[in-house]
Write an enzyme that holds these catalytic residues in place. Structure first.
Site, PDB file in Angstrom:
ATOM      1  N   GLU A 103      45.714  39.739  37.445  1.00  0.00           N
ATOM      2  CA  GLU A 103      44.557  40.349  38.106  1.00  0.00           C
ATOM      3  C   GLU A 103      43.461  40.611  37.076  1.00  0.00           C
ATOM      4  O   GLU A 103      43.747  40.852  35.894  1.00  0.00           O
ATOM      5  CB  GLU A 103      45.023  41.659  38.768  1.00  0.00           C
ATOM      6  N   ASP A 104      42.218  40.550  37.521  1.00  0.00           N
ATOM      7  CA  ASP A 104      41.116  40.855  36.603  1.00  0.00           C
ATOM      8  C   ASP A 104      40.983  42.355  36.369  1.00  0.00           C
ATOM      9  O   ASP A 104      40.865  42.813  35.242  1.00  0.00           O
ATOM     10  CB  ASP A 104      39.788  40.270  37.124  1.00  0.00           C
ATOM     11  N   ASP A 107      41.196  48.912  40.217  1.00  0.00           N
ATOM     12  CA  ASP A 107      40.241  50.022  40.330  1.00  0.00           C
ATOM     13  C   ASP A 107      40.923  51.136  41.147  1.00  0.00           C
ATOM     14  O   ASP A 107      41.611  51.985  40.588  1.00  0.00           O
ATOM     15  CB  ASP A 107      38.990  49.448  41.011  1.00  0.00           C
ATOM     16  N   PHE A 156      31.086  49.947  36.859  1.00  0.00           N
ATOM     17  CA  PHE A 156      31.159  48.550  37.258  1.00  0.00           C
ATOM     18  C   PHE A 156      31.015  47.626  36.048  1.00  0.00           C
ATOM     19  O   PHE A 156      30.143  47.816  35.211  1.00  0.00           O
ATOM     20  CB  PHE A 156      30.060  48.252  38.278  1.00  0.00           C
ATOM     21  N   ARG A 169      30.176  35.584  35.966  1.00  0.00           N
ATOM     22  CA  ARG A 169      31.574  35.224  35.683  1.00  0.00           C
ATOM     23  C   ARG A 169      31.716  34.436  34.382  1.00  0.00           C
ATOM     24  O   ARG A 169      32.744  34.463  33.735  1.00  0.00           O
ATOM     25  CB  ARG A 169      32.157  34.368  36.820  1.00  0.00           C
TER      26      ARG A 169
HETATM   27  P1  5GP Z   1      40.745  47.933  43.928  1.00  0.00           P
HETATM   28  O1  5GP Z   1      41.285  47.442  45.236  1.00  0.00           O
HETATM   29  O2  5GP Z   1      41.774  48.193  42.885  1.00  0.00           O
HETATM   30  O3  5GP Z   1      39.839  49.121  44.114  1.00  0.00           O
HETATM   31  O4  5GP Z   1      39.756  46.843  43.397  1.00  0.00           O
HETATM   32  C1  5GP Z   1      40.170  45.645  42.939  1.00  0.00           C
HETATM   33  C2  5GP Z   1      39.124  44.575  43.141  1.00  0.00           C
HETATM   34  O5  5GP Z   1      37.798  45.117  43.246  1.00  0.00           O
HETATM   35  C3  5GP Z   1      39.108  43.681  41.938  1.00  0.00           C
HETATM   36  O6  5GP Z   1      40.008  42.618  42.068  1.00  0.00           O
HETATM   37  C4  5GP Z   1      37.663  43.238  41.899  1.00  0.00           C
HETATM   38  O7  5GP Z   1      37.506  42.144  42.757  1.00  0.00           O
HETATM   39  C5  5GP Z   1      36.892  44.409  42.459  1.00  0.00           C
HETATM   40  N1  5GP Z   1      36.416  45.300  41.399  1.00  0.00           N
HETATM   41  C6  5GP Z   1      36.789  46.579  41.136  1.00  0.00           C
HETATM   42  N2  5GP Z   1      36.115  47.080  40.106  1.00  0.00           N
HETATM   43  C7  5GP Z   1      35.268  46.096  39.684  1.00  0.00           C
HETATM   44  C8  5GP Z   1      34.293  46.020  38.637  1.00  0.00           C
HETATM   45  O8  5GP Z   1      34.035  46.946  37.859  1.00  0.00           O
HETATM   46  N3  5GP Z   1      33.642  44.827  38.522  1.00  0.00           N
HETATM   47  C9  5GP Z   1      33.859  43.768  39.346  1.00  0.00           C
HETATM   48  N4  5GP Z   1      33.157  42.674  39.134  1.00  0.00           N
HETATM   49  N5  5GP Z   1      34.761  43.819  40.345  1.00  0.00           N
HETATM   50  C10 5GP Z   1      35.462  44.972  40.511  1.00  0.00           C
END
Ligand code: 5GP
Length: 179
Positions: A103-104, A107, A156, A169
């Site tokens: 995973e990237d 959050d 972010f 990206r």
């Molecule tokens: P979560 O479901 O854990 O809140 O968020 C995960 C997804 O939200 C990540 O896979 C990504 O696609 C997006 N995301 C969350 N934080 C960021 C951020 O700081 N930058 C970007 N580009 N995407 C984020």
């Protein structure tokens, strides 16, 4: 590369250099090699954000691996996810397999929670998470994350696969939003 960049209406400053990212990716690959020695894990890459991370990580790994992809979409175009996640998987056999989700960024954890719930229905042998970035202050759901590249502040970020409205990206470093 400049330390402050502009993407659409937002400004970002450099947070993680390419050298630092490279070093950390190598360390993660080494740990995974050790933990999965003698196994043949599936690296399950979440599209699209983890593309660059996964490509670099697998090239640093020595053990045999299979790479597969999955799409986990948070609804909405906001800078934070909202807890509604759609999971789209390819028809792959995950029964009795060791899966490492690549995973990237984690959050709130909603995406990972939905993904894991979906994957568990395929009866894999094991599921672990490997995320390049983690925002511990934003986590809402309890998650066990075995491999974390960097813990970052709850702002972010873009670059190294992560986008803002599909831009950024291709940046080699990771940038964080400034006001
Ligand atoms: P979560 O479901 O854990 O809140 O968020 C995960 C997804 O939200 C990540 O896979 C990504 O696609 C997006 N995301 C969350 N934080 C960021 C951020 O700081 N930058 C970007 N580009 N995407 C984020």
């Amino acid at each position: 590369m400049e330390d402050i960049i502009q993407i659409k209406e937002l400004s970002f400053k450099k947070l993680l250099s390419k050298e630092l990212i490279k070093k950390r990716v190598k360390e993660l690959a080494k740990r995974i090699d050790k933990d999965y020695c003698g196994k043949n894990p599936i690296l399950l890459l979440t599209l699209k954000g983890a593309i660059i991370f996964a490509a670099d990580l697998m090239r640093e790994m020595k053990i045999p691996t299979q790479i597969e992809t999955i799409i986990a979409k948070s609804y909405g175009m906001n800078l934070s996810s909202e807890g509604k996640v759609e999971v789209i998987e390819n028809p792959i056999n995950l029964n009795d397999k060791d899966i490492i989700i690549i995973e990237d960024i984690v959050d709130t954890g909603y995406t990972m929670q939905s993904l894991i719930k979906r994957l568990e229905s395929f009866n894999p042998s094991s599921i672990e998470i490997c995320t390049l970035l983690f925002k511990p202050k934003n986590i809402v759901v309890p998650l066990q994350i075995k491999y974390i590249g960097f813990e970052i502040e709850p702002l972010f970020v873009v670059g190294y696969g992560l986008d803002y409205a599909e831009e950024g990206r291709n940046l080699r470093e990771i940038y964080i939003k400034v006001d």
